[in-house]
Design an enzyme around this catalytic site. Structure first.
Site, mmCIF file in Angstrom:
data_model
loop_
_atom_site.group_PDB
_atom_site.id
_atom_site.type_symbol
_atom_site.label_atom_id
_atom_site.label_comp_id
_atom_site.label_asym_id
_atom_site.label_seq_id
_atom_site.Cartn_x
_atom_site.Cartn_y
_atom_site.Cartn_z
ATOM 1 N N HIS A 376 0.807 -1.233 0.000
ATOM 2 C CA HIS A 376 0.000 0.000 0.000
ATOM 3 C C HIS A 376 0.835 1.276 0.000
ATOM 4 C CE1 HIS A 376 -3.918 -1.980 0.953
ATOM 5 N NE2 HIS A 376 -3.123 -2.866 1.516
ATOM 6 N N LYS A 567 -8.508 13.722 4.762
ATOM 7 C CA LYS A 567 -7.622 12.550 4.705
ATOM 8 C C LYS A 567 -6.577 12.751 5.768
ATOM 9 C CE LYS A 567 -6.723 13.689 0.341
ATOM 10 N NZ LYS A 567 -6.600 12.659 -0.671
ATOM 11 N N ARG A 568 -5.726 11.721 6.021
ATOM 12 C CA ARG A 568 -4.641 11.923 6.972
ATOM 13 C C ARG A 568 -3.776 13.110 6.535
ATOM 14 N NH1 ARG A 568 -4.037 7.986 11.016
ATOM 15 N NH2 ARG A 568 -2.250 9.259 11.633
ATOM 16 N N THR A 675 -8.682 6.382 -1.807
ATOM 17 C CA THR A 675 -10.025 5.806 -1.883
ATOM 18 C C THR A 675 -11.072 6.872 -1.581
ATOM 19 O OG1 THR A 675 -9.609 4.995 0.357
ATOM 20 C CG2 THR A 675 -9.496 3.385 -1.417
ATOM 21 N N LYS A 679 -14.984 7.864 -3.191
ATOM 22 C CA LYS A 679 -16.224 8.184 -2.456
ATOM 23 C C LYS A 679 -16.793 9.507 -2.947
ATOM 24 C CE LYS A 679 -14.086 5.835 1.368
ATOM 25 N NZ LYS A 679 -13.235 6.015 2.565
#
Ligand code: 26Q
Length: 837
Positions: A376, A567-568, A675, A679
């Site tokens: 990843h 997001k992070r 990802t 969405k």
């Protein structure tokens, strides 16, 4: 060991004959009231929201369990190939509304509750998020489970039952503050303890050889300190198909020896402390989304998951096949979610050899036919390594096995490339140096039959870069599996109004067959359809604006462009570039350059790893910019900036339906897939993005005219790194120079002199890996095209519809279909129909 009798017990026969629970509103009302009055005690009137939530969860749970039993029975009877998804993270979020959707009883429950004067949404809010993950990787595991159940594949998720999940984030004076997430405080309605499947996991001790009864030399691991692994099972329902799969999470518990031996030895407090230490293993999720190397407790977690899960799988095998492992590989597959569980390669070898008495070659044949590894990350610094010294102390027997695997592997390499010592060094599982390290990715590569990346570009870059030596040796192992998200949670459930709009137009079967959304394409040209679509988006923006008002105290105008990045927080994701653009817009307003202005609300949210100082400083900058912009009367509602605290799954369920513009602006070549991008797209947001990760595939699907592209490509980033001159770029661009001047003169740090110097010098550093300055102009220009497009609302709505209509490829149903076709090679199995009520 001989085969056990697997015929159903008398009670299970009787259970199978019970009439199914009713699914009508009246049945649900009755059962709800029964739980409220008997199971939970007391009178209905005295009940809190929490009790009402529990009663509702109870009626769903019993219906899930019925189907769970049937599904597991079908898997057993068919003797099918099982898949075990091993992951240190499962970011599940809330379960309640998802259970209703997948059971297909949302409307009936709504009717039942309405009769009682209750609203589903309020009860859903009671449930805490199951936040057992950091971000993308953990949420991907959760989406995968949903799709596996929906495709009726016999897949079990194996993970850890952390008592504290991802920390809760507060903002104090603009900075992140972390608080513990005690998500189990009020109990967990969705888990069942399965004490009978408790396993024992070994740590420490030493390895010794001995002669077995047949005179064979064998190894055993002795004088260990053992920890019990107690499983807790959560039902994973498929979408309206009667299948319910299992997520099995292990909790660490002290063995009884602690109670007997240590306690009687007299040192009661020390014994309690040791007991505590055992139970610490599953106490807390590590909140880093890039590896934090060398922490002993983290290695304990990884091994605990690997060992307990493999023991569980081997136990199940032996119950059905006895000690014959010849068919094991044909019937089992382990999918490793990144390197985090990759010690499993050595652990499966250990259990097969030391416990099941297989020879090396047999055990290795089984291991390399059952292990599959998903990578990843492309950041080399995020590749996991463990000091050999730590393995020596904690997992001595495993270290021996790793050495043996490496020795045999290196002789294969030497055969392939005679006298290429550099290559041997490069490819060795053991990294030599001052402190010798075990390279976990290499262990996974050597021990697996499949290695996959999570987007086309990512897989290509793995093959050309990070893993090129291994690709040369074993090209057939490599494959791509572009990520997805589950359309149940991320469209049908989180966006009921858009769902209704789609259902009315193309029917309802798209929920389990997402490519059907393409049938919406012609509707982009239908003015009436567009009006309906735009009205839904506006309602969702009102809902998001309420969240922002509540959590940030900032007023968003639903008619403005909602520009969102959640997001992070990470330098490579470039939240910094986003905030530089916000400062640029602010400068334009201050300079009176507002002709044809598009009102914009910029929302940024995400957690920083507690030890990641730069990420925390970026949060501070975002908050300070927000403060200045939102309080400047010259700005008014032309521009708003807000930082949303405590970003999590349940927040995203409100955010993505209400977003117009999705920010996917990572430095090209750094984001493996993304990802969140999917969405947003599914919910009709338009992407502004670089050619990175799955953005590339998103743009291919939707077409360049419906995507705002900017920035260097991955190749260009690589070339530019050699002669990168950010100061030259800034000096040559008056807009950029002005933005930097605002940062440098302390405009956003009035009473905190110098706090952003570090950020400024990073942007100006020719060694800046993330090349923020390189993409500034291109980004600002793309944002100008966004603003122009948004002013033409008909055009924007058309683009929005086309984005949703083109998102069919990004369902995890497609992703899981590919995993199964290419890697797992299992088969769907439907549970036997239950008798009618
Ligand atoms: C490792 C060792 C010690 C402590 C923590 C970790 C650790 C934990 C989590 C390292 C990495 C992670 C998470 C990584 C992650 O979420 N990666 C993302 O995975 C997504 C799903 O494939 C991709 O879409 C994202 O691009 C990728 O960044």
């Amino acid at each position: 060991m001989s085969k056990q009798d697997n015929s159903p017990s008398p009670s299970s026969k009787l259970i199978a004959e019970l009439p199914p629970l009713g699914m009508q509103a009246s049945d649900l009302t009755n059962d709800f009231l029964r739980h409220l009055s008997s199971t939970l005690g007391g009178l209905y009137n005295s009940k809190s929201q929490h009790d009402l939530y529990k009663a509702l969860a109870s009626i769903l749970r019993e219906r899930l369990i019925e189907r769970w039993n049937q599904s597991q029975l079908a898997y057993e009877q068919q003797g099918c190939k099982r898949v075990h998804y091993l992951s240190l993270e499962f970011l599940m979020g809330r379960a309640l509304s998802n259970a209703m959707l997948n059971l297909g009883i949302t409307d009936e429950v709504e009717r039942a509750l309405y009769e009682l004067g209750l609203r589903i949404e309020e009860l859903c809010e009671v449930e805490p998020d199951a936040g057992l993950g950091n971000g993308g990787l953990g949420r991907l595991a959760a989406c995968f489970l949903d799709s596996c159940a929906t495709l009726q594949l016999p897949v079990t998720g194996y993970g850890l039952r952390y008592q504290y999940g991802m920390f809760r984030q507060y903002i104090a004076d603009g900075s992140q503050v972390e608080a513990p997430d005690h998500w189990l405080r009020d109990g967990n309605m969705w888990e069942l303890e399965r004490m009978e499947f408790t396993q024992r996991v070994q740590f420490g001790g030493r390895s010794e050889s001995y002669q077995d009864a047949n005179g064979l030399q064998r190894m055993r691991w002795v004088e260990t300190q053992d920890v019990l692994a107690v499983p807790y099972d959560t039902p994973i329902p498929g979408f309206q198909n009667e299948t319910v799969n299992t997520l099995r999470l292990w909790k660490a518990a002290a063995t009884e020896e602690f109670d007997l031996g240590e306690f009687n030895a007299g040192s009661y407090p020390e014994a309690v402390a040791q007991k505590n230490a055992a139970e610490h293993i599953t106490m807390v999720l590590y909140p880093n989304d890039a590896s934090e190397n060398g922490k002993e407790l983290r290695l304990r977690q990884q091994y605990f998951l690997a060992s307990a899960s493999i023991k569980d799988v081997l136990r199940d095998w032996e119950e059905r096949h006895g000690s014959d492992f010849s068919g094991f590989a044909e019937h089992n597959c382990f999918q490793l979610n990144d390197t985090h569980p990759s010690v499993s390669v050595a652990e499966l070898m250990r259990q097969l050899m030391d416990d099941k008495l297989l020879a090396w070659d047999e055990a290795w044949a089984i291991t390399t036919a059952t292990m599959a590894y998903t990578n990843h990350t492309l950041l080399p610094e995020a590749l996991e390594t463990w000091p050999v010294r730590l393995f020596e102390v904690l997992l001595p027997r495993l270290l021996e096995i790793v050495y043996e695997i490496n020795g045999r592997f290196l002789s294969e390499v030497a055969q392939h490339w005679p006298s290429d010592t550099m290559r041997l060094q490069r490819m060795s599982i053991i990294e030599e140096g001052h402190e010798r390290q075990i390279r976990m990715a290499y262990l996974a590569l050597v021990g697996s039959f499949s290695v996959n990346g999570v987007a086309a570009l990512h897989t290509q870059l793995l093959q050309e870069g990070l893993f090129s030596d291994f690709y040369e040796l074993w090209p057939e192992k490599f494959n791509n599996k572009t990520n997805g998200v589950t359309p149940r949670r991320w469209l049908a459930n989180c966006n009921p109004q858009l769902r209704a709009c789609i259902d009315k137009t193309i029917g309802t079967s798209w929920v389990a067959n997402l490519p059907q959304l393409a049938e919406l394409r012609p509707c982009a040209d239908d003015a009436e359809f567009r009006a309906g679509w735009a009205a839904v988006k506006r309602n969702n923006k009102v809902r998001l604006a309420q969240l922002v008002q509540q959590d940030c105290g900032v007023t968003f105008d639903p008619d403005a462009l909602f520009d969102v990045q959640v997001k992070r927080i990470h330098e490579y994701k470039r939240q910094l570039l986003n905030i530089l653009h916000a400062i640029h817009l602010y400068n334009r307003i201050k300079a009176g350059d507002t002709e044809n202005w598009t009102k914009r609300c910029v929302l940024i949210g995400g957690k920083a790893a507690p030890g990641y100082a730069m990420a925390k400083r970026i949060i501070k900058l975002i908050n300070n910019v927000a403060y200045v912009v939102n309080n400047d009367p010259d700005v008014g509602d032309l521009l708003k900036v807000a930082f949303l605290p405590n970003y999590r799954v349940s927040a995203m369920e409100i955010i993505c339906p209400g977003t117009d513009l999705s920010e996917q602006i990572s430095t090209a070549g750094k984001e493996a897939s993304g990802t969140g991008n999917m969405k947003f797209m599914m919910n009709g947001a338009i992407t502004i993005g670089t050619l990175d990760g799955a953005n590339i595939e998103i743009r291919e699907e939707v077409g360049d005219e419906n995507f705002f592209l900017f920035g260097l490509t991955a190749d260009e980033v690589k070339v530019r790194a050699c002669n990168y001159d950010p100061n030259g770029i800034i000096a040559a661009d008056p807009d950029f120079a002005r933005v930097m001047e605002m940062l440098e003169c302390g405009h956003f740090s009035q009473f905190e002199a110098g706090i952003f110097d570090w950020i400024v010098s990073t942007i100006r550093n020719p060694g800046d890996m993330w090349m923020t300055a390189a993409d500034f102009r291109s980004y600002v220009d793309a944002q100008e095209r966004v603003a122009e497009a948004y002013r033409d609302q008909e055009r924007w709505t058309r683009m929005s519809i086309l984005n949703t209509a083109s998102s069919g490829r990004f369902s995890t149903d497609r992703t899981i279909g590919e995993y199964n076709r290419d890697i797992w090679k299992s088969n769907p199995i439907a549970p036997a129909p239950r008798q009618q009520a």
